[in-house]
Design a protein around this motif. Structure first.
Motif: not given
Length: 333
Positions: A263-273
């Protein structure tokens, strides 16, 4: 592509099957992931009983808002006015939008077929309560026809200046519940993390040492018994990580070598919990009969939790003349 809808009272379960290996079931309650079947197995944790899914405060697959994470002492200040929030975490802090957050709301929806995807569009207006402003949400799940990929677009606007920080709280188990998530390999595009107090509120943002450094990828269980985690109320990973380069969309990669699933996750957010399910509830799941500690992992892309009460970070404030627009993409292979 195949699409079908099943109703449970006023709640809809929408299943979209693409032309490759992916079948996604979304739920109008909480604009949620309910099931993600990849290569014939459900890769997220799903309570068998619908009532448990609706009411359980583990937030399985649900959209989180109006804010994600914990807000210190259940207090914040907006435009010089102090607001008291529900103390739904340990009787001290406020968590995930409070007990009446959008996770527990039934959204309207429509389904559109586009050139490359089937789009399920959820909408909901959250009326002003303990935070100012009515917030209008538009949440779109793009399920791609010829790629095993889901793109989650989150949009919102508000009638008054307020906090908006939306994420999804799916619990991933790439082994489909056969093994603890500790054997899965996690890589993060994050050099920094929140150093938490005993109420799981960040004291500071620090550079990751060995226990917290996933930039080169390793098994989640490698340092799970380290004193930094176990001599703490977290009892595992329950920390936010800040992207090394905010302009780089890569957030996380999760791998199960035995299942040969990534699973690969990309995001525009600055953080990940990153939360390793350290406080499990005992119930029956589609994947396994009884949940164990570390059975799954939540990977929640968002603004920094409690940013409203911190200096030098994005405070997740949305103003009436602004459009909230962020994305999270999930790609399986």
């Amino acid at each position: 592509m195949e699409t079908k809808i099943i109703k449970d009272k006023d709640v809809s379960f929408i299943t979209v099957k693409n032309d490759k290996n992916l079948e996604v079931t979304l739920c109008s309650f909480g604009a949620s992931f309910y099931r993600i079947v990849f290569k014939g197995k459900n890769r997220i944790m799903t309570p068998i009983n619908h009532e448990e899914f609706y009411n359980n405060e583990q937030y399985y697959g649900k959209l989180i808002g109006r804010f994600s994470g914990r807000i210190k002492d259940a207090k914040c200040e907006i435009k010089g006015i102090s607001y008291d929030l529900p103390k739904n975490w340990n009787g001290i802090n406020s968590l995930h939008g409070g007990p009446k957050g959008i996770s527990f709301s039934n959204f309207d929806y429509e389904i559109k077929e586009e050139m490359e995807s089937i789009d399920v569009i959820f909408t909901f207006i959250e009326k002003e309560s303990y935070l100012p402003g009515d917030v209008n949400y538009k949440i779109t799940y793009h399920i791609f026809k010829n790629k095993d990929k889901i793109l989650l677009d989150m949009e919102a606007n508000t009638t008054k200046e307020t906090i908006v920080n939306i994420t999804n709280h799916a619990y991933w188990s790439l082994s489909s519940g056969k093994r603890l998530v500790l054997d899965e390999i996690l890589t993060l595009g994050c050099k920094y993390h929140g150093d938490l107090d005993m109420n799981l509120i960040a004291k500071s943002i620090v550079t990751a040492g060995p226990t917290m450094d996933f930039t080169k990828g390793h098994e989640i269980g490698k340092y799970i018994n380290d004193s930094y985690l176990q001599n703490h109320t977290s009892f595992g990973y329950d920390h936010f990580f800040v992207k090394t380069n905010e302009d780089d969309t890569f957030a996380a990669k999760l791998e199960d070598k035995e299942e040969n699933v990534t699973l690969t996750i990309h995001t525009s957010y600055p953080a990940i919990v990153v939360y390793t399910d350290n406080y499990p509830t005992k119930m029956e799941y589609e994947n396994c009969k009884v949940e164990n500690k570390y059975q799954a992992i939540a990977l929640e892309c968002q603004y920094i939790p409690n940013g409203i009460n911190m200096d030098d970070v994005n405070k997740a404030i949305l103003k009436p003349n602004e459009q909230y627009k962020e994305f999270i993409s999930y790609e399986l292979e």
